[in-house]
Design an enzyme around this catalytic site. Structure first.
Site, PDB file in Angstrom:
ATOM      1  N   LEU A 135       0.836  -1.210   0.000  1.00 55.53           N
ATOM      2  CA  LEU A 135       0.000   0.000   0.000  1.00 55.53           C
ATOM      3  C   LEU A 135       0.870   1.260   0.000  1.00 55.53           C
ATOM      4  CD1 LEU A 135      -2.842   1.378   0.372  1.00 55.53           C
ATOM      5  CD2 LEU A 135      -2.509   1.162   2.838  1.00 55.53           C
ATOM      6  N   ALA A 145       2.997   8.608   0.026  1.00 48.79           N
ATOM      7  CA  ALA A 145       1.698   8.247   0.609  1.00 48.79           C
ATOM      8  C   ALA A 145       1.894   7.240   1.743  1.00 48.79           C
ATOM      9  CB  ALA A 145       0.766   7.667  -0.460  1.00 48.79           C
ATOM     10  N   PHE A 196       8.696   0.799   1.705  1.00 52.20           N
ATOM     11  CA  PHE A 196       8.593   0.236   3.067  1.00 52.20           C
ATOM     12  C   PHE A 196       7.723  -1.018   3.090  1.00 52.20           C
ATOM     13  CE2 PHE A 196       8.925   4.941   4.463  1.00 52.20           C
ATOM     14  CZ  PHE A 196      10.302   4.884   4.507  1.00 52.20           C
ATOM     15  N   GLU A 230       1.725  -0.143  10.147  1.00 55.01           N
ATOM     16  CA  GLU A 230       0.272  -0.428  10.127  1.00 55.01           C
ATOM     17  C   GLU A 230      -0.517   0.750  10.718  1.00 55.01           C
ATOM     18  OE1 GLU A 230      -1.347  -4.239  10.329  1.00 55.01           O
ATOM     19  OE2 GLU A 230       0.524  -5.218   9.744  1.00 55.01           O
TER      20      GLU A 230
END
Ligand code: CAA
Length: 390
Positions: A124, A129, A155, A373
């Site tokens: 993601l 972002a 990452f 997360e």
């Protein structure tokens, strides 16, 4: 609400504790020092069938549920945070399929993941972002029976080691969050490569790298679920997977507390064990309170997810209470892990600061649990929004 583990969950915890003590703990310092992915540990997890704990039986998994998975992550993290991430990331990578995939996709993709034949990562985050996940720039353009992906993910935990990736990309730039879709991308797909590997402070045995997409053609059947629903799948995934990061943080904190208690009993200064000094006793008491409070918050959050049926876990949105509890567990356990490991270093004094003892590694490993997360600032935003009904 009263809370107790089932006999199966207690047995699982015991089994994983034994495996962790025997096969993982002796390797932890070396894994940290070399920064190499522990293939031997992965093999042990495969043999013990730990990689499919969170996958329903219907799709080839153990069907043990989220709380059981958290118990396993916690026990492994107690001795080695890097190794515990193998279990947590497998769940994170597969959840978009579980929440958003068609029945056919679940039947096809989940069994090899559950057996540990395929490792899967979640793609993601991008260079621009991170917290603002809806602002991703990677694009997926439809061309006949394929989508063509272009962009960079950054990452990504497990990058290079994983065989499969659930990748989020913009299919309709006009629609914001509703224009994002999710794709299953396989390692080896032309146009897909692994970029820069990060040199990290902690969790050094868990690879973190970029995913590069340059005109990468992905078959249209690899679109997970429906076009435009990717962001929702990502959010619903994180609502569930954040419990496993809380479990990782809890395990790290428990490991540091255990070590500090044992050290305080043995270390002698001023003619007696330092455990007899109130200054040390109060630190240990505060550490224990943080660990236990986090444990009950986490187990409650995880069991709330387990109370939902598999279908409910994939509906429009999880109940606001779950969204809130899993963010609370993640933020509380990770803040506690940072505090507890820092205090463990303090209890050991100069010995806490050197590599001969594990607590400095635990302190470095704890830090990331406040960041990934969703940073703990984002968790507080999620908690407040849910609390206020925004
Ligand atoms: N469940 C379902 N849908 C959700 C949702 C949820 N929990 N949260 C938001 N949505 C939907 C909204 O309903 C909305 O949909 P509609 O347009 O159809 O109404 C859409 O998503 C956009 O919602 P928001 O406007 O609320 O979204 P936002 O841009 O304000 O962002 C956010 C919300 C919570 C800040 C989100 O961006 C976020 O969680 N950011 C953190 C990202 C993150 O956690 N990244 C972690 C990467 S993975 C990782 O770190 C793994 C690793 O290394 C181990």
């Amino acid at each position: 609400m009263p809370f107790a583990l089932t006999a199966e969950q207690e047995a699982l915890r015991q089994m994983v504790r034994e495996v962790a003590e025997k096969a993982v703990a002796p390797r932890a310092a070396e894994i940290d020092r070399t920064g190499e992915f522990p293939w031997d540990v992965l093999q042990v997890f495969r043999e013990q069938e730990l990689l499919g704990l969170g996958v329903p039986e219907k799709y080839g998994g153990a069907g043990a549920g989220v709380l059981s998975l958290c118990l396993a992550v916690e026990e492994v993290a107690r001795v080695c945070a890097s190794s515990s991430l193998i279990l947590a990331v497998q769940e994170l990578g597969l959840l978009p399929i579980l929440v958003g995939g068609t029945e056919e996709q679940k039947q096809k993709w989940l069994p090899p993941i559950a057996r540990g034949e395929k490792l899967i990562s979640f793609g993601l985050t991008e260079p621009e972002a991170g917290s603002d996940a809806a602002s991703i720039k990677t694009t997926a353009r439809r061309e006949g029976d394929h989508y063509v992906l272009n962009g960079t993910k950054r990452f990504i935990t497990g990058a290079g080691v994983s065989d499969w990736y659930t990748v989020f990309a913009v299919t309709d730039p006009e629609k914001g969050a509703r224009g994002i879709s999710c794709f299953l991308v396989e390692k080896g797909t032309p146009g897909f490569s692994i970029g820069r590997h990060e040199e990290k402070m902690g969790i050094r045995g868990s690879p973190t790298a970029e995913l590069l997409f340059e005109d990468c053609r992905v078959p249209a059947e690899n679109l997970v679920g429906k076009e435009g629903e990717g962001f929702k799948y990502a959010m619903m995934t994180l609502d569930q997977s954040r419990t496993t990061i809380a479990a990782q943080a809890l395990g790290i904190a428990q490991g540091a507390l255990d070590f500090a208690v044992q050290y305080a009993r043995e270390r002698r200064q001023f003619g007696r064990p330092i455990a007899e000094f109130q200054g040390i006793q109060f630190m240990l008491a505060d550490m224990a309170m943080k660990v236990e409070a986090g444990r009950y918050l986490l187990y409650r959050a995880a069991s709330m997810i387990d109370e939902l049926g598999i279908e409910e876990r994939g509906r429009e949105r999880l109940p606001a209470e779950i969204n809130r509890f899993s963010a609370m567990a993640k933020a509380f356990c990770s803040d506690s892990a940072m505090a507890v490991t820092t205090d463990a270093v303090q209890v050991l004094g100069g010995y806490g600061y050197i590599r001969d003892y594990p607590v400095e590694r635990m302190m470095r490993d704890a830090k990331i649990t406040q960041i990934y997360e969703g940073t703990n600032q984002i968790q507080r935003l999620v908690i407040a929004r849910s609390l206020l009904g925004l």
